[in-house]
Design a protein around this motif. Structure first.
Motif, PDB file in Angstrom:
ATOM      1  N   LEU A 261       0.834  -1.199   0.000  1.00  0.00           N
ATOM      2  CA  LEU A 261       0.000   0.000   0.000  1.00  0.00           C
ATOM      3  C   LEU A 261       0.874   1.256   0.000  1.00  0.00           C
ATOM      4  CD1 LEU A 261      -3.114   0.017   0.178  1.00  0.00           C
ATOM      5  CD2 LEU A 261      -2.841   0.737   2.543  1.00  0.00           C
ATOM      6  N   ARG A 262       1.917   1.239   0.848  1.00  0.00           N
ATOM      7  CA  ARG A 262       2.775   2.420   0.945  1.00  0.00           C
ATOM      8  C   ARG A 262       3.490   2.673  -0.381  1.00  0.00           C
ATOM      9  NH1 ARG A 262       6.181   1.775   5.926  1.00  0.00           N
ATOM     10  NH2 ARG A 262       7.831   1.050   4.565  1.00  0.00           N
TER      11      ARG A 262
ATOM     12  N   LEU B  42      -3.375   1.365 -14.081  1.00  0.00           N
ATOM     13  CA  LEU B  42      -4.373   2.326 -13.602  1.00  0.00           C
ATOM     14  C   LEU B  42      -4.054   3.720 -14.125  1.00  0.00           C
ATOM     15  CD1 LEU B  42      -4.602   1.059  -9.928  1.00  0.00           C
ATOM     16  CD2 LEU B  42      -6.285   0.732 -11.708  1.00  0.00           C
ATOM     17  N   LEU B  43      -2.773   4.086 -14.057  1.00  0.00           N
ATOM     18  CA  LEU B  43      -2.372   5.399 -14.553  1.00  0.00           C
ATOM     19  C   LEU B  43      -2.638   5.516 -16.051  1.00  0.00           C
ATOM     20  CD1 LEU B  43       1.010   5.792 -12.659  1.00  0.00           C
ATOM     21  CD2 LEU B  43      -1.043   7.125 -12.288  1.00  0.00           C
TER      22      LEU B  43
ATOM     23  N   GLY C 153       2.392   5.270  -7.354  1.00  0.00           N
ATOM     24  CA  GLY C 153       1.219   5.538  -8.176  1.00  0.00           C
ATOM     25  C   GLY C 153       0.555   6.867  -7.896  1.00  0.00           C
ATOM     26  N   VAL C 154       0.175   7.080  -6.634  1.00  0.00           N
ATOM     27  CA  VAL C 154      -0.610   8.279  -6.317  1.00  0.00           C
ATOM     28  C   VAL C 154       0.204   9.539  -6.584  1.00  0.00           C
ATOM     29  CG1 VAL C 154      -1.837   9.479  -4.503  1.00  0.00           C
ATOM     30  CG2 VAL C 154      -1.963   7.011  -4.632  1.00  0.00           C
TER      31      VAL C 154
ATOM     32  N   SER D  75       0.240  -0.040 -10.462  1.00  0.00           N
ATOM     33  CA  SER D  75      -0.046   1.380 -10.682  1.00  0.00           C
ATOM     34  C   SER D  75      -0.080   1.752 -12.160  1.00  0.00           C
ATOM     35  CB  SER D  75       1.023   2.236  -9.993  1.00  0.00           C
ATOM     36  OG  SER D  75       1.051   1.968  -8.635  1.00  0.00           O
TER      37      SER D  75
ATOM     38  N   MET E 116      -4.943   4.021 -17.811  1.00  0.00           N
ATOM     39  CA  MET E 116      -6.367   4.192 -18.070  1.00  0.00           C
ATOM     40  C   MET E 116      -6.788   5.634 -17.786  1.00  0.00           C
ATOM     41  SD  MET E 116      -7.556   1.461 -19.256  1.00  0.00           S
ATOM     42  CE  MET E 116      -6.009   0.985 -19.992  1.00  0.00           C
ATOM     43  N   ILE E 117      -6.265   6.190 -16.684  1.00  0.00           N
ATOM     44  CA  ILE E 117      -6.614   7.574 -16.345  1.00  0.00           C
ATOM     45  C   ILE E 117      -6.083   8.524 -17.414  1.00  0.00           C
ATOM     46  CG2 ILE E 117      -6.216   9.391 -14.650  1.00  0.00           C
ATOM     47  CD1 ILE E 117      -6.171   7.168 -12.525  1.00  0.00           C
TER      48      ILE E 117
ATOM     49  N   ILE F 293       2.431   1.693  -3.403  1.00  0.00           N
ATOM     50  CA  ILE F 293       1.470   2.162  -4.417  1.00  0.00           C
ATOM     51  C   ILE F 293       1.234   3.656  -4.234  1.00  0.00           C
ATOM     52  CG2 ILE F 293      -0.920   2.025  -5.217  1.00  0.00           C
ATOM     53  CD1 ILE F 293      -0.910  -0.895  -4.696  1.00  0.00           C
ATOM     54  N   TYR F 294       1.258   4.082  -2.970  1.00  0.00           N
ATOM     55  CA  TYR F 294       1.093   5.516  -2.724  1.00  0.00           C
ATOM     56  C   TYR F 294       2.243   6.300  -3.355  1.00  0.00           C
ATOM     57  CZ  TYR F 294       0.647   9.962  -0.355  1.00  0.00           C
ATOM     58  OH  TYR F 294       0.537  11.279  -0.097  1.00  0.00           O
TER      59      TYR F 294
END
Lengths: 150, 258
Positions: free
Chosen positions: B44-45, B156-157, B51-52, B153, B159-160, B47-48
């Protein structure tokens, strides 16, 4: 942080969902509720699988498959027609048309007058092949030159 | 002459050795998947941070790439009277190529370099050796979550990015160039196929994510533990990822679209 990661993943999946529903024609998946009829053409021109099947300009189905009938030496086009249009007359005629001058080719149906209707597996006997531009130009030139000699 | 041949041989062998180390490293990281799934907080960390934090550059560049594509496509299509097909042009180029590829290139620059530098610095400051001393496997504890964060990530990126690009082209097309919004979407829906275009683009971006994550993490793990080594590894990550993504893209395109 967990919330932002969750929001990020949700945004990515939402983007995929929008691409699927809004950008691409995912409705083409839901073609299970249709019936297949067959039409033989001498020449399908540039017709592709999944091309629209129209009646009166309204799409009522899609081209399911195009194969060559080895016995008749004609193209066998399988048309998948939406279940709700199950009352087409059995002498319906099919022709391959082009949308616009350079657009994609589609199958156009013209309803006949017979009382019985087309069902799964039936064959459309009245067909008109695709117009091949080279043939028309060739015929035109041939006629021109034949006329010029008189 | 002999010296030249020797040098060529030595560098070839060095490349082969790196490739072999990279493959073995990848297999060892794969073995760490089970352990990583037991501690999802690590993933999770990452991906943050992978990705985020990359989201902003993806959003902005996606919007602008789509706007430019809309503008350029319009000027070409209007000569043929086909400007209503702008939606098809933009959507196909974005879903098939630009979405996955440009996202992967931006990802290599923004996240891949950071991953390499982070792991490289851990190695240079002997944090990785310290972990080994404490019987913690750094390949599982450090590398596996980062590689899989990149793998998750990037699609997802992408697709966005693709969606933002299409929205950008739509804004330019309807507000600036006067294209009818209805035919923009309807022609797009008629011509873009979910399996052939959207799904193939998604598969591409998954593979790019794997490549980008693998190259970045391995380069960090394999670097010389000096400041010079870390800087070279970071540069190499960006260069190698870009080349691999573009080469892989050609192969995948040839396989997917006939």
């Amino acid at each position: 942080m967990e919330i932002t990661v969750g929001a990020f993943v949700a945004a990515g999946l939402a983007a995929l969902f929008v691409l699927a529903m809004q950008v691409s024609n995912i409705t083409a998946f839901q073609r299970a509720d249709g019936y297949n009829v067959y039409a033989y053409f001498q020449n399908v021109g540039g017709l592709r699988e999944r091309a629209p099947v129209n009646l009166g300009g309204v799409q009522i189905g899609r081209v399911e498959a195009i194969t060559l009938d080895a016995a008749r030496f004609e193209a066998r086009v399988t048309l998948n027609i939406d279940r709700q249009f199950n009352d087409l007359p059995s002498d319906t005629a099919a022709s391959i048309r082009t949308s616009g001058l350079l657009g994609e080719q589609y199958v156009s149906l013209e309803p006949g007058g017979m009382p019985d209707s087309l069902a799964e597996g039936d064959e459309i006997t009245l067909t008109r092949s695709a117009l091949v531009l080279e043939d028309i130009v060739g015929q035109f030139l041939y006629n021109q030159s034949a006329g010029g000699e008189d | 002459m002999t010296a030249v041949l020797q040098r060529m041989g030595a560098s070839t062998l060095a490349v082969l050795a790196t490739l072999g180390r990279a493959t073995l490293f990848f297999l060892r990281v794969l073995l760490g998947v089970g352990e990583m799934l037991r501690r999802p907080g690590l993933l999770l960390r990452e991906i943050y941070s992978v990705g985020v934090l990359t989201l902003v550059i993806i959003l902005v560049s996606g919007l602008f790439v789509g706007m430019v594509l809309g503008l350029q496509g319009y000027y070409t299509l209007v000569d043929f009277g086909a400007e209503q097909s702008l939606g098809v042009l933009v959507a196909l180029s974005l879903t098939r190529e630009l979405g996955p590829v440009v996202t992967a290139l931006l990802f290599a620059g923004r996240a891949g370099s950071a991953l390499t530098a982070e792991i490289g610095l851990m190695k240079a400051t002997e944090q990785l050796s310290g972990m080994e001393m404490m019987a913690v496997d750094p390949e599982r504890r450090i590398c596996a979550p980062r590689l899989f964060a990149a793998l998750i990530s990037l699609p997802l990126l992408a697709m966005i990015f693709t969606l933002l690009g299409i929205i950008g082209a739509y804004l330019v097309g309807t507000a600036m160039l006067g294209i009818d919004g209805g035919s923009f979407w309807s022609q797009m829906q008629a011509q873009v196929s979910f399996v052939d275009d959207v799904l193939n683009g998604l598969i591409k971006s998954v593979l790019f994510g794997l490549a980008a994550g693998w190259i970045a993490v391995f380069n960090g793990y394999d670097c010389l533990p000096t400041s010079h080594g870390v800087s070279r590894a970071t540069t190499r990550t960006v260069v190698v990822t870009s080349l691999v993504v573009l080469g892989l893209d050609f192969v995948l395109t040839a396989l997917m679209f006939d």
